[in-house]
Design an enzyme around this catalytic site. Structure first.
Site, PDB file in Angstrom:
ATOM      1  NE  ARG A  59      -4.135  -1.732   0.173  1.00 61.06           N
ATOM      2  CZ  ARG A  59      -4.209  -2.722  -0.528  1.00 61.06           C
ATOM      3  NH1 ARG A  59      -3.229  -3.167  -1.157  1.00 61.06           N
ATOM      4  NH2 ARG A  59      -5.236  -3.559  -0.592  1.00 61.06           N
ATOM      5  CD  GLU A  89      -2.171   3.361  -6.232  1.00 65.70           C
ATOM      6  OE1 GLU A  89      -3.202   2.729  -6.696  1.00 65.70           O
ATOM      7  OE2 GLU A  89      -1.462   2.687  -5.760  1.00 65.70           O
ATOM      8  CG  HIS A 139      -2.320  -0.675  -7.524  1.00 62.57           C
ATOM      9  ND1 HIS A 139      -2.694   0.027  -6.735  1.00 62.57           N
ATOM     10  CD2 HIS A 139      -2.374  -1.961  -7.259  1.00 62.57           C
ATOM     11  CE1 HIS A 139      -3.071  -0.657  -5.661  1.00 62.57           C
ATOM     12  NE2 HIS A 139      -2.626  -1.981  -5.984  1.00 62.57           N
TER      13      HIS A 139
END
Length: 790
Positions: free
Chosen positions: A478, A507, A526
Site C-alpha cells: 500500500r 493513485e 499498481h
C-alpha cells in the site's frame, strides 16, 4: 490414497502397467523428506505396516504431463496410511501433523500445492456411529487442512468408496457424495473391479481411477464447479469424443427446458454418473436474481442501491478492497458482502520479485537509455542478489510466497511481523526479527503489510536514518506505508540507493511527482494483481463465494456480519464492544518476535453455560486481535476461519458465579500465552499477558492488567504506566499531559501495597506526541509505560 493394486494374500505381484511407468519429471517426497524419482508403490516407505502396490498416483501424474507440455515437474507427496479412521486424521493427531509437515516441506523449494487427492473411509464402515459422523469429520478435516496450508480454496478430489470393511458402506458413501464444500470434487469408484478380497481395487481398476482423476486438473476442477453440466474440457481428443457421445443425451435429460415427449412436464436435473465421474449440478435459477457482482478499477461513490429493501441478498466484490460498498447499509438490509482476497496472492508475489530483480539490474533505466539511442553499459552496472539479506515487512500470504522465491534466488530472508506464527516462518526457512534489527541489517526491503493506523508511514525519516546506506526498497503493498517525501530525501542523500514502487499514496500520482521521476526509482501502475491467471482466479473465487452464499452457506470471505436478532443484540451490545476492545488492547501489548498463537477467553456469568452463546463475543475478540494488524475484515461469519488461518488457537472457559442472572456476564478475561510483552506489568504470575474487563453503567471498563486491579473506561486511548507507588506521580503525569493540551478523561491506580509497585491507567481523548510520551517516561519513579489505541 495408498494403492493396493496387485496385492493378494499380503503379497504384491510386482506388475507395473505402462501407464504407471516412472518419468524423470515425476518426483515423490520420500519418508526422509527428500525428492526422488517417483515409482510405484508410491507409499512404500510411508505406509510401512501394510503391503503397498499400484495406486492411481502415477497414472494421474503421467496424464497431467501428457495433457500439458508446460506443466514442468509434478511432485507427489504421499501421506496416506491404510486402515485408518477419519477421526485419526483430525487436527492435532500425529497423522494430521505429519501430513501438514510434509506439505510444508514440499513447497520449501518454491513449489505450490495444486490439489489434494483423498481416498479413505473403508475403516469407517465398521461402526454405525463412525459412519454417521463421517460427513462432519471429513468436512472439518478438509477445512482445517486448507486453513493450515493457507489455501482456503485448495482443490480437493476425493474418491467415494468402492467397498468397505464393514456393513455401513452406503452411509459413508452417502457422506462422501454429499460433501458440500467449495472446490471439493467427488469421483465415484463404485463398480470398478476389486481384488479377490473384495476390499481393494485391482491394478487395472487403479489405472482407470487414475485416468478419471486426471480429468480434474486444477483449471478443470474450478470450471466444473462453476459449470457443472459441462464435461472437463481438456481430456485427449479420443476421450473427448467418447464423452461427448455419452453426455449428449444426459445433457438433454438434465435440461429443465426440455419437455418429456407427450407430457408437457419439465424434467428435474439429476446427478450424472459416468465411468466413475460424479458431478452435482447447482441450481442456476439462483444466479438470475438476488446478487450483485462488482469489478471496478477504482472506488465508486457509495450510493444506495435502487432496489427494494431485502431483495438484494449478496454483493460480490471481485477483489480485496470494499471501499466501493456501503457495508453498514448492506448489513442493515441483511445483504451479505463477499470478496476474493486470496486469488491474486501469487501474482502479487511474482510482481514483487520482478521489481526486485529489475531494480537490482537497472532494467527499466537501461531499456529507456537504449531506446533513446545510447549505449551506457558502465552506467547501469547492477548488484547481485545472491547472499544479500532481504527483509520482508509483513509475513502473510504474499510475504511468505515472496520468501520462497527469494530463497530460490540465493537470498538470506528475514521478516518483521510481530503476529506471524514462528513455526510457519521456520518451515520456510525465514528468521523472524525485531523491527530495529530488521531495518538495520537489510540490504533489500520488500513491503507486504496492510495500511492501518499502526503501519501508516512506518518507513519515515527516523526509520530511514537507521538503515544501512545503500538499501533498496520494493513496495507492492500500500502506498501509505511509506512517507513518500521522506523516501525522496533518503534517495537524494544516498541512504536509499534505489526504490521500486507499484503503489502510491495518491493513485495515479501527479505527473510532476519528483519521486516518480527520480532516476533511481522504478515504477509500475499498481500491477500487483494484473495477470491473466489472477484475474481468472478472482472471478472464480468470487463466483464460488456468491453461489455458496445464495445456498445459505457461511462464506469464509464474507466481510460483514449477518443480522443479529434485536433482542439478543440489545442485551449483548455493551459486552460485544467490551470484547473487541479487550482484543485490541491485548494485541497491542505483544512485543515483536513470537506472534500470538494461544488465546484463552474466560467468561464469568451467573447464568448456566447453556444460557450463554459466546460465538458473537468470541468473534469480536478475534476481530480485536486481528484487525489492528492486518487488512482482514473479521465478523461472526469468518472469525473462526480467520483465526485458524492465522494459526490462532482460541480456548474458552465459563465460570458460573452465584447471584442474579439478570445480566448475561460479570466479566470477560483474556490471556495470551507464550508471547513477550511490551509492558511487563501486563504479565500475570504465570507469564501470560492478562487483561480483564466488565460493563459498568452500559460502558466497557478495564478492571485488571496483569496482576494489578484497575478501573478505567475503555474510551479513546490509554496510557499504562508501571511505577513505584509514591506521592506526586499522578500530578506530574497530569501536568505533562495538560501542558501538551492532552485531555484526561479517566485515571485509575492499582497497586500491590502502599509504597510498592503500582499500575496507573490513564484514559486520554487525544493522542500524545512522541515528546509528551518521552517526558512521561523520564519521570524517575515510572519504570515503564505504553500507549494503546482503542
Amino acid at each position: 490414497m495408498s494403492g493396493r493394486g496387485g496385492v493378494v494374500n499380503d503379497a504384491w505381484d510386482g506388475v507395473i502397467p505402462p501407464e504407471c511407468m516412472p518419468n524423470p519429471a515425476i518426483l515423490r517426497l520420500s519418508a526422509d523428506l527428500t525428492w526422488v524419482e517417483a515409482s510405484d508403490p508410491l507409499h512404500r516407505d510411508i505406509d510401512v505396516t501394510k503391503i503397498c502396490g499400484v495406486g492411481p498416483g502415477m497414472v494421474f501424474a503421467n496424464r497431467l504431463l501428457a495433457k500439458s507440455s508446460s506443466t514442468g515437474v509434478v511432485g507427489l507427496v504421499p501421506c496416506a496410511i491404510g486402515g485408518t479412521n477419519i477421526s485419526e486424521w483430525a487436527r492435532g493427531t500425529n497423522l494430521y501433523s505429519q501430513l501438514v509437515r510434509r506439505a510444508a516441506v514440499a513447497v520449501q523449494g518454491g513449489g505450490r500445492i495444486q490439489a489434494m487427492l483423498w481416498y479413505q473411509g473403508e475403516s469407517d464402515t465398521v461402526s454405525e456411529m463412525d459412519a454417521e459422523l463421517y460427513k462432519g469429520r471429513l468436512e472439518t478435516f478438509f477445512m482445517d487442512l486448507r486453513a493450515d496450508l493457507e489455501s482456503p480454496m485448495l482443490p480437493i478430489i476425493q474418491v467415494a468408496l468402492a467397498s468397505g470393511e464393514g456393513p455401513f458402506v452406503d452411509k459413508v458413501r452417502e457422506a462422501q457424495l454429499g460433501t458440500d464444500l467449495a472446490n471439493v470434487s467427488c469421483v465415484d469408484a463404485q463398480g470398478l473391479q476389486l481384488e479377490p478380497g473384495q476390499l481393494h481395487l485391482t491394478t487395472p481398476a487403479q489405472v482407470q481411477l487414475g485416468q478419471i482423476i486426471s480429468l480434474f486438473s486444477l483449471v478443470d476442477t474450478l470450471s466444473l464447479l462453476l459449470r457443472p453440466n459441462l464435461v472437463p474440457h481438456s481430456p485427449p481428443a479420443h476421450e473427448r469424443k467418447a464423452y461427448s457421445r455419452s453426455l449428449s443425451t444426459e445433457r438433454q435429460a438434465n435440461n429443465p427446458r426440455r419437455r418429456e415427449a407427450g407430457t408437457g412436464r419439465a424434467r428435474t436435473p439429476q446427478r450424472f454418473r459416468q465411468r466413475g465421474l460424479l458431478l452435482q449440478p447447482q441450481p442456476r435459477r439462483a444466479l438470475r436474481q438476488n446478487l450483485s457482482l462488482r469489478r471496478l478499477n477504482r472506488p465508486q461513490p457509495k450510493e444506495p442501491k435502487s432496489t427494494s429493501p431485502g431483495r438484494l441478498k449478496v454483493v460480490g466484490r471481485a477483489g480485496v478492497g470494499i471501499d466501493n460498498v456501503d457495508l453498514p447499509a448492506a448489513t442493515e438490509h441483511g445483504c451479505l458482502v463477499v470478496n476474493a482476497p486470496t486469488a491474486n496472492t501469487i501474482a502479487a508475489a511474482e510482481h514483487g520479485i520482478a521489481l526486485l530483480t529489475a531494480m537490482a539490474r537497472n532494467i527499466a533505466q537501461a531499456d529507456a537509455s537504449v531506446k533513446a539511442g545510447k549505449w551506457q553499459r558502465s552506467k547501469y552496472v547492477g548488484v547481485s542478489l545472491v547472499g544479500k539479506t532481504l527483509l520482508l515487512m509483513g509475513f502473510g500470504k504474499v510475504g511468505s510466497e515472496v520468501a520462497r522465491r527469494a530463497k530460490g534466488l540465493g537470498m538470506h530472508v528475514i521478516a518483521y511481523d510481530p503476529y506471524a506464527p514462528a513455526d510457519r516462518a521456520r518451515a520456510i526457512g525465514v528468521e523472524l526479527v525485531t523491527f530495529d534489527e530488521a531495518i538495520s541489517t537489510a540490504d533489500f526491503i520488500s513491503l507486504h503489510m496492510p495500511l492501518t493506523p499502526t503501519t501508516s508511514k512506518i518507513l519515515n525519516d527516523e526509520t530511514f536514518s537507521k538503515m544501512k546506506k545503500g538499501v533498496r526498497i520494493v513496495n507492492v503493498a500500500r502506498g501509505g506505508v511509506i512517507d513518500e517525501e521522506a523516501l525522496l530525501r533518503a534517495l537524494d542523500s544516498g541512504i536509499v540507493a534505489q526504490a521500486a514502487l507499484d503503489v502510491f499514496t495518491e493513485e495515479p500520482p501527479p505527473k510532476d511527482s519528483l519521486l516518480v521521476l527520480h532516476e533511481n526509482v522504478t515504477v509500475s501502475p499498481h500491477l500487483g494483481a494484473s495477470t491473466i491467471e489472477a484475474q481468472e482466479g478472482v472471478a472464480i473465487e468470487i463466483a464460488e463465494a456468491v453461489v455458496g452464499a445464495l445456498k445459505g452457506e457461511l462464506a469464509a470471505t464474507a466481510v460483514n456480519a449477518p443480522m443479529v436478532p434485536a433482542e439478543v443484540l440489545s442485551e449483548l451490545a455493551p459486552f460485544v464492544l467490551l470484547a473487541e476492545k479487550l482484543g485490541r488492547l491485548a494485541v497491542q501489548l505483544v512485543a515483536g518476535g513470537s506472534g500470538v498463537q494461544s488465546v484463552k477467553i474466560t467468561y464469568a456469568s451467573c447464568r448456566g453455560p447453556d444460557d450463554l452463546d459466546t460465538r458473537l463475543l468470541r468473534a469480536m475478540i478475534t476481530k480485536g486481535l486481528i484487525e489492528p494488524i492486518s487488512s482482514v475484515f473479521v465478523n461472526l461469519v469468518n472469525a473462526d476461519f480467520t483465526a485458524k488461518q492465522r494459526g490462532l488457537k482460541i480456548t474458552e472457559e465459563r465460570i458460573v458465579l452465584d447471584g442474579s442472572p439478570e445480566k448475561p456476564l460479570k466479566f470477560i478475561q483474556l490471556q495470551l500465552a507464550n508471547v513477550e510483552s511490551k509492558f511487563a506489568g501486563a504479565l500475570s504470575d504465570t507469564g501470560e499477558i492478562k487483561v480483564q474487563g466488565m460493563v459498568k453503567d452500559g460502558l466497557p471498563h478495564l478492571t485488571m492488567v496483569g496482576s494489578f486491579g484497575v478501573d478505567v473506561s475503555l474510551e479513546g486511548s490509554l496510557i499504562l504506566c508501571k511505577q513505584v507507588d509514591q506521592p506526586g506521580i499522578i500530578g506530574k503525569v497530569g501536568s505533562i499531559l495538560g501542558d501538551r493540551n492532552v485531555n484526561v478523561n479517566f485515571m485509575s491506580v492499582g497497586r500491590i501495597a502502599p509504597q510498592k509497585q503500582a499500575v496507573m491507567t490513564i484514559g486520554v481523548d487525544e493522542e500524545p506526541d512522541t515528546e509528551t510520551l518521552k517526558q512521561i517516561g523520564e519521570i524517575q519513579a515510572i519504570e515503564e509505560f505504553v500507549f494503546l489505541k482503542l
